[in-house]
Design a protein around this motif. Structure first.
Motif, short mmCIF file in Angstrom:
data_model
loop_
_atom_site.label_atom_id
_atom_site.label_comp_id
_atom_site.label_asym_id
_atom_site.label_seq_id
_atom_site.Cartn_x
_atom_site.Cartn_y
_atom_site.Cartn_z
N GLU A 117 -1.02 -8.12 -6.06
CA GLU A 117 -2.15 -8.21 -7.02
C GLU A 117 -2.69 -9.36 -7.13
OE1 GLU A 117 -2.99 -5.42 -8.82
OE2 GLU A 117 -1.59 -4.26 -7.91
N LEU A 118 -1.97 -10.56 -7.12
CA LEU A 118 -2.71 -11.72 -6.89
C LEU A 118 -3.66 -12.06 -5.94
CD1 LEU A 118 0.53 -13.85 -8.27
CD2 LEU A 118 -1.49 -13.32 -9.59
N LEU A 119 -3.07 -11.71 -4.52
CA LEU A 119 -3.94 -11.90 -3.50
C LEU A 119 -5.16 -11.11 -3.48
CD1 LEU A 119 -1.19 -12.31 -1.00
CD2 LEU A 119 -2.71 -14.01 -1.67
N LEU A 120 -5.22 -9.81 -4.01
CA LEU A 120 -6.40 -9.02 -4.29
C LEU A 120 -7.49 -9.98 -4.92
CD1 LEU A 120 -5.19 -5.38 -4.87
CD2 LEU A 120 -6.61 -6.28 -2.91
N LYS A 121 -7.02 -10.71 -5.91
CA LYS A 121 -8.02 -11.71 -6.47
C LYS A 121 -8.34 -13.01 -5.82
CE LYS A 121 -5.85 -10.78 -10.99
NZ LYS A 121 -4.89 -11.00 -11.83
N LEU A 122 -7.67 -13.33 -4.61
CA LEU A 122 -8.08 -14.46 -3.68
C LEU A 122 -8.63 -14.04 -2.56
CD1 LEU A 122 -4.35 -16.48 -4.14
CD2 LEU A 122 -6.68 -16.95 -5.19
N VAL A 123 -8.41 -12.95 -1.96
CA VAL A 123 -9.20 -12.48 -0.74
C VAL A 123 -10.17 -11.85 -1.04
CG1 VAL A 123 -8.84 -11.00 1.23
CG2 VAL A 123 -6.51 -12.51 0.45
N LYS A 124 -11.28 -12.21 -0.22
CA LYS A 124 -12.65 -11.47 -0.81
C LYS A 124 -12.70 -10.17 -0.22
CE LYS A 124 -14.55 -12.99 4.02
NZ LYS A 124 -15.75 -13.74 4.59
N VAL A 125 -13.45 -9.51 -0.57
CA VAL A 125 -13.88 -7.92 -0.21
C VAL A 125 -14.15 -7.89 1.46
CG1 VAL A 125 -15.51 -6.13 -0.22
CG2 VAL A 125 -14.80 -7.12 -2.39
N GLY A 126 -13.26 -7.27 2.14
CA GLY A 126 -13.45 -7.35 3.58
C GLY A 126 -12.41 -8.13 4.33
N GLY A 127 -11.74 -9.03 3.38
CA GLY A 127 -10.72 -9.62 3.86
C GLY A 127 -9.24 -9.13 4.03
N ILE A 128 -8.36 -9.67 4.85
CA ILE A 128 -7.24 -8.91 5.18
C ILE A 128 -5.88 -9.40 4.54
CG2 ILE A 128 -5.56 -8.53 7.12
CD1 ILE A 128 -8.30 -7.01 7.58
N ILE A 129 -5.11 -8.83 3.67
CA ILE A 129 -3.54 -9.28 3.35
C ILE A 129 -2.57 -8.52 4.39
CG2 ILE A 129 -2.24 -9.24 1.78
CD1 ILE A 129 -4.37 -8.84 -0.36
#
Length: 190
Positions: A117-129
């Motif tokens: 949930e936190l990383l979805l705010k930090l990673v840009k659209v198109g980015g990878i987690i």
């Protein structure tokens, strides 16, 4: 102590050894090789917590393909995956909220969903987690009656919950890979 090639979900130590010695080790950056060897020397059995060299090689190639410049890592044992990431970045790599290209998570398994949930705010659209250990030594497919070591039992449920959660998360595109101990890649869609 187990063979140094354990720490992968492959059913054969010989196959793991072949993959590492044929492809990963010959191309492994010298600093990564030194760190891997120092970790084995210092931690022996617990060195299996390190990202295997073939997974590090995969992450490095992925970051280069993505042309990633801003990365974040949650959870570091001795830093093998972090060094793999850092070595793959160009000189102008850095970071801010909503602008990270890539995130790697290898931390306390019970908080993976919170990190998501936190990383979805930090990673840009198109980015990878990327989430490590998502096959948890193959125990995610085991029945409740199967015998397994206590440390595997402890996190198995958390990993299974994460896998189900990610499979149903419409905010990401998902690829669950059988490399290392399981690696799940989530591309942020929205």
């Amino acid at each position: 102590m187990k063979d140094k090639f354990c720490g992968t979900i492959l059913q054969s130590d010989a196959l793991a050894k072949y993959l590492l010695e044929t492809s990963a080790y010959p191309r492994e950056h010298e600093q990564l090789k030194e760190l891997r060897n120092a970790t084995v020397d210092k931690y022996q059995f617990w060195s299996l917590m390190n990202v295997p060299a073939d997974e590090g090689q995969f992450l490095s190639m992925l970051l280069k393909i993505m042309n990633a410049k801003k990365t974040i890592e949650v959870g570091v044992f001795t830093g093998y995956s972090l060094l793999s990431t850092a070595l793959a970045l160009p000189d102008d790599g850095k970071g801010e909220e909503g602008t990270f290209d890539f995130a790697f998570v290898d931390a306390d398994k019970e908080n993976y969903i919170n990190y998501h949930e936190l990383l979805l705010k930090l990673v840009k659209v198109g980015g990878i987690i990327a989430y490590d250990n998502t096959l948890w030594s193959g125990t995610v497919a085991a029945s409740e009656d199967d015998e397994m070591q206590d440390y595997l039992k402890g996190c198995r449920g958390h990993i299974m919950k994460l896998n189900s959660f990610l499979a149903n998360d419409g905010r990401i595109e998902l690829a669950h890979l059988s490399i290392g101990d399981g690696l799940t890649l989530c591309k942020r869609l929205k």
